[in-house]
Design an enzyme around this catalytic site. Structure first.
Site, PDB file in Angstrom:
ATOM      1  N   LYS A  68      61.222  10.593  25.568  1.00 46.06           N
ATOM      2  CA  LYS A  68      62.575  10.324  26.063  1.00 46.06           C
ATOM      3  C   LYS A  68      62.598   9.385  27.270  1.00 46.06           C
ATOM      4  O   LYS A  68      63.476   8.525  27.385  1.00 46.06           O
ATOM      5  CB  LYS A  68      63.293  11.633  26.404  1.00 46.06           C
ATOM      6  CG  LYS A  68      63.612  12.492  25.190  1.00 46.06           C
ATOM      7  CD  LYS A  68      64.413  13.721  25.600  1.00 46.06           C
ATOM      8  CE  LYS A  68      64.757  14.583  24.400  1.00 46.06           C
ATOM      9  NZ  LYS A  68      65.614  15.734  24.772  1.00 46.06           N
ATOM     10  N   ASP A 105      72.528  15.051  24.966  1.00 45.28           N
ATOM     11  CA  ASP A 105      72.301  16.452  25.320  1.00 45.28           C
ATOM     12  C   ASP A 105      73.421  16.976  26.225  1.00 45.28           C
ATOM     13  O   ASP A 105      73.837  18.131  26.101  1.00 45.28           O
ATOM     14  CB  ASP A 105      70.955  16.624  26.026  1.00 45.28           C
ATOM     15  CG  ASP A 105      69.776  16.510  25.079  1.00 45.28           C
ATOM     16  OD1 ASP A 105      69.955  16.802  23.878  1.00 45.28           O
ATOM     17  OD2 ASP A 105      68.686  16.133  25.528  1.00 45.28           O
TER      18      ASP A 105
END
Length: 280
Positions: A68, A105
């Site tokens: 990420k 998220d």
């Protein structure tokens, strides 16, 4: 959209990812000629994989551990949310070959709260107490700040890390020592565990929920097991208990819409598909 649109999830390891279940369910539900596949890429090969994306035939994909932060550094453009969090979990390959990075998220977490707590939960909560200071905590704090929480308090065993996460929401978030959690709990209308404590194979989160107010809600980003000890304790107190699976499901919505042109819904049928795949 013409032809088969291809998307992916990349990580290392990747066999455990439930994202193909989620996106496969939506592709079938909407009758879309598309595919979504797992791709295992070791950290030292990730940049080369990323650089090939514009000519790969993929329209985009998801990025999971441990890539990420690497994806964040490589993207041509970033959403303000991804820039704040410092990590990317969703990539969109543009027609011009430029790669846009987002972090879904944060809205995935708050959308799950919307679904479970109904309208007005940010005002009812007032103060959120976030446990942990890793990547998930960064996403949760940014998401809560976006939704207008009046106050966010971040607790971590390393105070300096908690302060770094709190700095993502200046004027709203502050940091406390882990030992100060019980004293803060009477003010918390929302308690969020972003640590791995309580996850299968890890120690439990040893926390007495008695000091929480009667209107508080408790959320855990862990979804294996689906009901952690923390959530069981919340239910025993009669408090709303929000598991981590919903965050996984809701974070997938924006990516699917960007790649396949349809905004899907998180339904009980989708949840059942993923629950059936979780270890018992």
């Amino acid at each position: 959209m013409r032809g088969v649109r291809r998307a992916f999830v990349v990580g290392h390891p990747i066999a455990h990812s439930r994202s193909p279940l989620i996106h496969g369910h939506w592709l079938r539900e909407h009758g879309i000629a598309g595919s979504y596949e797992r791709i295992a890429v070791a950290p030292d090969a990730f940049e080369a994989f990323f650089r090939r994306l514009p000519t790969s035939g993929f329209v985009g994909g998801n990025v999971t551990i441990p890539h990420k932060e690497a994806a964040f550094a490589l993207c041509d453009a970033l959403s303000p949310r991804a820039r704040a969090i410092g990590a990317v979990n969703t990539l969109v390959v543009g027609a011009d070959g430029r790669i846009f990075g987002d972090n879904t998220d944060a809205p995935g977490f708050t959308a799950h709260l919307d679904q479970n707590l109904g309208a007005g939960w940010p005002e009812r909560a007032g103060t959120a107490l976030v446990l942990g200071a890793g990547g998930a905590a960064r996403a949760v704090v940014v998401g809560l700040a976006e939704r207008g929480l009046a106050r966010i308090v971040v607790a971590n065993r390393t105070r300096a890390r908690a302060e770094t996460v709190a700095a993502l929401a200046p004027g709203i978030a502050t940091a406390i020592e882990w030992d100060a959690i019980p004293a803060l709990m009477p003010e918390a209308g929302l308690l969020v565990n972003t640590t791995a404590l309580g996850m299968a194979g890890n120690p439990p989160l040893d926390l007495d929920l008695a000091p929480l107010p009667a209107h508080a809600a408790v959320a855990d980003i862990v979804y294996v097991p689906l009901e952690t000890g923390l959530l069981a304790a919340a239910r025993a107190r009669g408090l709303p208990a929000i598991d981590g699976l919903g965050m996984l499901l809701h974070q997938a919505v924006p990516g699917f819409e960007a790649w396949f042109g349809v905004r899907p819904r998180v339904t009980e049928a989708l949840r059942a598909v993923v629950v059936a795949d979780l270890p018992r």
